[in-house]
Every structure is written in C-alpha cells, then in structure tokens.
Design a protein around this motif. Structure first.
Motif, mmCIF file in Angstrom:
data_model
loop_
_atom_site.group_PDB
_atom_site.id
_atom_site.type_symbol
_atom_site.label_atom_id
_atom_site.label_comp_id
_atom_site.label_asym_id
_atom_site.label_seq_id
_atom_site.Cartn_x
_atom_site.Cartn_y
_atom_site.Cartn_z
ATOM 1 N N UNK A 291 0.837 -1.202 0.000
ATOM 2 C CA UNK A 291 0.000 0.000 0.000
ATOM 3 C C UNK A 291 0.872 1.254 0.000
ATOM 4 N N UNK A 292 1.934 1.237 0.842
ATOM 5 C CA UNK A 292 2.828 2.384 0.911
ATOM 6 C C UNK A 292 3.535 2.623 -0.414
ATOM 7 N N UNK A 293 4.033 1.526 -1.012
ATOM 8 C CA UNK A 293 4.729 1.661 -2.295
ATOM 9 C C UNK A 293 3.785 2.179 -3.382
ATOM 10 N N UNK A 294 2.540 1.689 -3.357
ATOM 11 C CA UNK A 294 1.554 2.161 -4.336
ATOM 12 C C UNK A 294 1.290 3.650 -4.167
ATOM 13 N N UNK A 295 1.183 4.080 -2.903
ATOM 14 C CA UNK A 295 0.935 5.501 -2.632
ATOM 15 C C UNK A 295 2.094 6.366 -3.113
ATOM 16 N N UNK A 296 3.337 5.892 -2.852
ATOM 17 C CA UNK A 296 4.519 6.651 -3.288
ATOM 18 C C UNK A 296 4.567 6.739 -4.804
ATOM 19 N N UNK A 297 4.282 5.590 -5.459
ATOM 20 C CA UNK A 297 4.289 5.576 -6.920
ATOM 21 C C UNK A 297 3.230 6.528 -7.472
ATOM 22 N N UNK A 298 2.041 6.532 -6.853
ATOM 23 C CA UNK A 298 0.965 7.421 -7.310
ATOM 24 C C UNK A 298 1.364 8.887 -7.140
ATOM 25 N N UNK A 299 1.985 9.232 -6.003
ATOM 26 C CA UNK A 299 2.437 10.609 -5.766
ATOM 27 C C UNK A 299 3.477 11.001 -6.798
ATOM 28 N N UNK A 300 4.390 10.092 -7.117
ATOM 29 C CA UNK A 300 5.424 10.380 -8.113
ATOM 30 C C UNK A 300 4.825 10.670 -9.480
ATOM 31 N N UNK A 301 3.849 9.836 -9.872
ATOM 32 C CA UNK A 301 3.207 10.045 -11.184
ATOM 33 C C UNK A 301 2.427 11.335 -11.240
ATOM 34 N N UNK A 302 1.716 11.658 -10.146
ATOM 35 C CA UNK A 302 0.951 12.907 -10.107
ATOM 36 C C UNK A 302 1.882 14.124 -10.183
ATOM 37 N N UNK A 303 3.032 14.012 -9.477
ATOM 38 C CA UNK A 303 3.971 15.133 -9.473
ATOM 39 C C UNK A 303 4.560 15.343 -10.862
ATOM 40 N N UNK A 304 4.831 14.250 -11.590
ATOM 41 C CA UNK A 304 5.359 14.382 -12.948
ATOM 42 C C UNK A 304 4.345 15.038 -13.854
ATOM 43 N N UNK A 305 3.057 14.698 -13.692
ATOM 44 C CA UNK A 305 2.037 15.338 -14.522
ATOM 45 C C UNK A 305 1.924 16.814 -14.189
#
Length: 305
Positions: A291-305
């Motif tokens: 869950x934590x890794x998924x959240x970090x990955x989601x934050x990273x993708x949102x920040x790139x957008x």
C-alpha cells in the motif's frame, strides 16, 4: 468395569489428592486394547480379532471420562489438581509424498493410533476415517452393525473435553504406504487400516526390533496434536530407547544420543508457529508495504504530470 474403575480412581483421589496434583487415568491404552484383547500378547491374553480391541478401547475411554468427571465434581475445587490420559503413538509419514493414497494411508495410521483415543476425548467422537473404514469392512462381511462401537449423543457430550492435559508417549516413526486388505482375510485391527508400515534402512540400528531413532517424527506428532486438538498442554510421559550394544558395564552413549536428538526437536519452534507468524505478521506487513509503495508511486506520477 467402568464403575469399578471409577470407584478405584475416587479412592485414590480421596487418599492421595492432597499431595498428588497430576493424575493419569490410563497409560498407553492402545497397547491395553490391541495387545490385550486383539492379538493376546499382553494380559488378559484374548485374541478377539477385529472386535476385542475396539470394545476394550470403548470402555477405556468411558472409564477415563467417568473418573475425570468424578474428580471435577468432588475433588478439583479443594485439591486443585489435573486429570488426563497418556496416549502412546508413533508418527507415520507417507512413503510417496506425491501419492494421494499414501498420504491418506499415513493419516489412517495416525488416526488408528493416536486419534482412536484422542479424538473422542478432545473432539467428542472417533475419527471419521476409523468409522468409515471399519464400517465399510463390517458391511462387506455381512454384519448389520460396524465392529467399531458407537457412542450415543449423550456419551459424546459426556466424554468430550475430559482432559486437563495431553499425555504423550512417543518413541519412533514409520513410513506408510497404502495396501488393500480384502475382508475375506478375516477381520482384525491391522487389516482394517489398509496400510503397510516400513522403515528406512539408514535409520540408526535399534536396540529393540521395533524402535528406530527418528527425531523429526517427534516434532511432527507434537505439531499434529497442537493443530488437531486445540493446542492442549502436552506432557511427554514416555520417551527413550533400549540399549544398542551388549555391554558388561553401563553403556549409555546410544541413549544419550537418542535423548539429545529428541529433546532438540522439542526445543525447535513448532512448524505451526511459523504458519501463525506468516498469517499474523508477514502477510499484514507485506500488504502494508504494498500500500505504501503504491501511494509513493501514485504521488510520483501525479507530481510528474
């Protein structure tokens, strides 16, 4: 005989209960039933093949339960003791772990030894596999009822839970493979099981022809008891080995090695504990990390957008 045994047990509770806090009603009931009433090697020497052992065991179980209730009703509150039974059993592993028939045969081996007495006392009735096997062969013989006696619903309720601890006698292990025995061979306890017992020639040479040193079997039977009978308090009441060599003086190296190996198996963490750890600790931890890794990955993708 059940009432006679209860009278004797009650007298013992009365005379010695102020000092004795651990009671074993019967030691090795399997040997009493099979050796005494099935094959006739022990007293009273009866050879009632396919019938005597089952009837003797039936009365042993009811006698044990009656004595337990007597102690529970009359003596426990003032004496603060414990009453149990000591069941002697070997462990059985399938010869071929990929063969369903061998796996089922190994299960029958354990149930016809340990479960025969433990299952009624801890779970309320004989193992289903015993009832199925003996019932089927009794029917093939043309008998109207199974040679294995049946407990009434009232007896099941009376017997279940009548042990404050699980006494265990254990010495050795066998490999088990399936073998069909036709009922025409004549009914008896051993052929009712439809199996063959084998030993590994690499196991240490025994001092007695039936006793091989197989320490890992000890750990497996302890795990079996824990998982099948509600994790009871276990007292190992019998374990040991006969002398391997003919000596003019005391020679205990063989016994020391045997005891050391078997005690070390007790000291290992039970296998079921590892399963509990996987269920209670590892799985939740892995899920949380995912869950934590998924959240970090989601934050990273949102920040790139």
């Amino acid at each position: 005989m059940i009432n006679f045994f209860n009278d004797y047990a009650n007298l013992c509770f009365e005379k010695f209960g102020d000092r004795v806090k651990h009671w074993i009603t019967f030691n090795n009931p399997w040997s009493i039933a099979v050796d005494g009433y099935e094959v006739g090697q022990h007293a009273p020497g009866l050879k009632l093949n396919g019938i005597g052992g089952y009837r003797a065991a039936h009365n042993i179980i009811k006698a044990h339960a009656t004595a337990w209730h007597t102690y529970d009703r009359l003596w426990r509150s003032r004496q603060k003791g414990m009453v149990g039974i000591s069941i002697t059993s070997e462990w059985g592993d399938p010869v071929d772990i990929t063969s369903q028939k061998d796996i089922e045969a190994a299960e029958r081996y354990i149930q016809f030894n340990l479960g025969w007495f433990a299952n009624p006392i801890f779970n309320g009735d004989y193992p289903q596999v015993m009832k199925d096997c003996i019932g089927r062969k009794s029917s093939q013989q043309g008998l109207g009822n199974s040679r294995l006696p049946a407990f009434t619903p009232q007896e099941k309720h009376f017997i279940k839970g009548t042990a404050d601890f699980f006494g265990l006698g254990h010495f050795t292990t066998r490999y088990i493979t399936h073998k069909n025995y036709h009922y025409s061979k004549g009914p008896n306890y051993h052929t009712d099981r439809d199996l063959v017992e084998l030993v590994d020639p690499q196991w240490p040479d025994p001092g007695s022809e039936w006793l091989y040193s197989v320490p890992w079997g000890f750990r497996r039977i302890l795990n079996f008891i824990k998982s099948r009978y509600g994790n009871p308090r276990i007292y190992v009441t019998e374990n040991g080995v006969s002398e391997k060599w003919q000596c003019t003086e005391l020679c205990d190296k063989w016994r020391i090695q045997y005891m050391n190996n078997y005690v070390n198996e007790i000291l290992k963490d039970p296998l079921i504990n590892h399963m509990e750890m996987v269920t209670e600790i590892v799985v939740p931890t892995v899920c949380t990390l995912c869950i934590l890794l998924s959240a970090i990955l989601l934050m990273f993708l949102l920040r790139r957008k």
